[in-house]
Design an enzyme around this catalytic site. Structure first.
Site, mmCIF file in Angstrom:
data_model
loop_
_atom_site.group_PDB
_atom_site.id
_atom_site.type_symbol
_atom_site.label_atom_id
_atom_site.label_comp_id
_atom_site.label_asym_id
_atom_site.label_seq_id
_atom_site.Cartn_x
_atom_site.Cartn_y
_atom_site.Cartn_z
ATOM 1 N N CYS A 123 0.828 -1.215 0.000
ATOM 2 C CA CYS A 123 0.000 0.000 0.000
ATOM 3 C C CYS A 123 0.857 1.258 0.000
ATOM 4 O O CYS A 123 1.666 1.480 0.910
ATOM 5 C CB CYS A 123 -0.920 -0.030 1.216
ATOM 6 S SG CYS A 123 -1.698 1.557 1.600
ATOM 7 N N CYS A 160 0.369 3.488 3.001
ATOM 8 C CA CYS A 160 1.006 2.900 4.187
ATOM 9 C C CYS A 160 2.508 3.194 4.193
ATOM 10 O O CYS A 160 3.090 3.488 5.245
ATOM 11 C CB CYS A 160 0.769 1.392 4.225
ATOM 12 S SG CYS A 160 -0.976 0.901 4.156
ATOM 13 N N CYS A 194 -11.062 4.348 -7.031
ATOM 14 C CA CYS A 194 -10.640 3.478 -5.923
ATOM 15 C C CYS A 194 -9.545 2.500 -6.354
ATOM 16 O O CYS A 194 -9.741 1.679 -7.257
ATOM 17 C CB CYS A 194 -11.858 2.721 -5.386
ATOM 18 S SG CYS A 194 -11.472 1.306 -4.346
ATOM 19 N N CYS A 221 -10.443 -1.166 -5.925
ATOM 20 C CA CYS A 221 -11.383 -1.595 -6.973
ATOM 21 C C CYS A 221 -10.634 -1.929 -8.261
ATOM 22 O O CYS A 221 -10.959 -2.905 -8.952
ATOM 23 C CB CYS A 221 -12.419 -0.508 -7.239
ATOM 24 S SG CYS A 221 -13.342 0.026 -5.774
#
Length: 531
Positions: free
Chosen positions: A58, A61, A405, A408
């Site tokens: 991520c 992150c 997103c 997604c």
């Protein structure tokens, strides 16, 4: 709260050393690694824990990592507050139990409570300073106890948020503290144990000297804290107030429909203040009335399925996500106006009355119905959603997504493959639909979308209840989920095995055909001389 410069300089080298790190905190940092095995013991053994649920890949992150490591060191060394990490790619079950929808998700656990519903989601900035400040505030008592009248008066005079005071009602102390633990970010809670008033009073930071006194039965609060909590969320709001981003969450927490009056000029708002204030008093606990500056927030009209034609009035039922508004002009008619349109108070009153009586018709946003389905993933729109998902004869799996997103986008090829696999089985073709819908441009009634993507399975059958998909987002997991929940008994894993067998056979045949072509080319080379 102030921090000494020595402490901040001491961690500067630490920041530099982790700038290039991945999302996972270094082993020698103050960040505690939590797993399924130690999560319960660590959280229950701590007064306060901030836990980051993350994925190593991520990007957000990774960006957070050095700030999080820095904050962890300061909070551990100076305040004995624990910061932790959970790798959701390793501990998927734990992350699902905690309702993690995206990365990173930061949750605050207090007083050893590990229940996901009791945890608070960190909504602050993702910087070391912001995290430290937020967690220090979270470590302070949720309820301020005072005995001196002057101290209480000073707290009330300096309050910038609503203040709720428990004047000596000791029987609700436990529930008062519990509510304060969950809502102290939005409200200030004060207890005056020695007071003879014996009531619960709410003071608003609007300058009004008279508090709003809880007029319900105190014993009801003892039995059910939600009664006081909901009363607070409603009464803390003005009858008619200006709304912006700083207080929007207060209105969301009330769970009441919001009636918006968009204005451009001072005259437009001044002429309606008294009118809307009276409506706010009349419909207290049923509708919240707000004014909104169209010069700053005019684009919010689109979220209500309305055009930017101001002044304007619209109602948003937040729980059902239904929008209602007064009729508007065509774009051509509006362009020809030389003065702003007039919003008649009589028309507003009628819309409100119809809304309360469930007679008003909502404005439904929807893409146009596709004339052709371009893939095995069935494209739903607002106009077709209910007809498809509530088909009594078919199981339907729906992905609710947003085009922007990242999760997604990563799921898209997996979801396409799932649809392709099931499409190969003649029995399944007529019994299951794999569908998706862009939730940002289609209104969906009665479906809660907590985040993107949200995946819901609608089993066939008249009285079947929708089932939220919360497993790993893999083809295998989807197929197993379908097998376990399909009303039409669709054996996803078995279809997948047959699909893979056929795929291998096709690939083998293709390789053989290519080899045969190569042999033919060799024979041609052998039979003919070069020129």
């Amino acid at each position: 709260m102030m921090f000494n410069k020595k402490t901040l300089f001491a961690v500067s080298n630490l920041i530099a050393s982790v700038l290039a790190q991945e999302a996972t905190a270094p082993k020698d940092s103050a960040v505690v690694k939590l797993t399924n095995d130690n999560f319960k013991s660590v959280v229950q053994g701590s007064d306060l824990v901030l836990a980051e649920f993350f994925a190593p890949w991520c990007g957000h992150c990774k960006k957070l990592a050095p700030e999080y490591v820095q904050a962890a060191k300061i909070l551990k060394d100076e305040h004995n507050i624990t910061l932790a990490q959970i790798d959701c790619t390793e501990d998927q079950e734990l992350c699902m139990e905690q309702g993690v929808q995206g990365y990173p998700t930061l949750k605050i656990f207090k007083n050893g409570e590990i229940n996901a519903d009791a945890a608070q989601t960190y909504q602050g900035q993702r910087t070391a300073d912001a995290i430290v400040e937020y967690m220090i505030k979270a470590s302070l008592p949720a309820v301020i106890t005072v005995e001196d009248v002057k101290e209480l008066d000073e707290l009330l005079a300096n309050a910038t948020s609503p203040v709720i005071v428990n004047y000596g009602v000791s029987k609700i102390d436990k529930n008062f503290l519990s509510i304060a633990d969950s809502l102290n970010e939005m409200y200030t809670f004060i207890s005056v144990p020695s007071s003879k008033k014996q009531n619960i009073s709410l003071y608003l930071p609007s300058g009004s000297e008279e508090p709003i006194v809880y007029n319900g039965k105190i014993d009801e609060i003892v039995d059910d804290k939600l009664i006081l909590e909901q009363w607070l969320k409603v009464e803390a709001l003005p009858y008619f107030g200006e709304i912006d981003g700083s207080i929007f969450q207060f209105y969301i927490e009330s769970e009441l429909p919001m009636a918006y009056y968009f204005y451009v000029t001072d005259d437009q708002i001044d002429d309606y203040k008294e009118y809307f204030t009276e409506l706010g008093k009349k419909y207290r606990g049923e509708i919240n009335f707000v004014s909104i500056d169209a010069k700053q927030f005019g684009r919010h009209a689109a979220n209500l399925n309305m055009k930017e034609q101001f002044p304007m009035f619209a109602i948003h039922n937040l729980t059902a996500n239904l929008k209602y508004g007064l009729p508007q002009l065509t774009d051509e008619e509006y362009a020809e106006l030389t003065i702003p349109p007039v919003v008649e108070k009589a028309d507003i009153t009628k819309l409100i009355t119809d809304f309360i009586d469930h007679k008003a018709e909502p404005i439904v946003q929807s893409e146009e119905i596709p004339t052709i389905q371009e893939s095995n993933v069935f494209k739903l729109v607002g106009k077709t959603h209910d007809d498809i998902v509530y088909d009594n004869q078919k199981d339907v799996l729906v992905k609710y997504y947003a085009p922007w997103c990242g999760h997604c986008k990563r799921l898209a090829p997996i979801y396409e493959e799932l649809a392709d696999i099931l499409a190969t089985d003649k029995n399944a073709q007529d019994k299951i639909v794999i569908a998706d819908i862009d939730d940002t441009v289609n209104d969906i009634m009665g479906v809660e979308i907590p985040g993107y993507p949200t995946i819901v399975f609608y089993p066939a059958g008249k009285d079947a209840e929708p089932i939220l998909f919360e497993s790993a987002r893999t083809v295998e997991a989807f197929l197993e989920f379908i097998k376990n929940n399909s009303a039409n008994k669709i054996d996803g894993p078995a279809i997948y095995e047959e699909y893979k067998t056929e795929l291998k056979a096709k690939q083998k045949a293709k390789r053989q055909a290519e080899a045969d072509n190569d042999d033919d080319d060799d024979e041609d080379d052998y039979d003919h001389d070069e020129l």
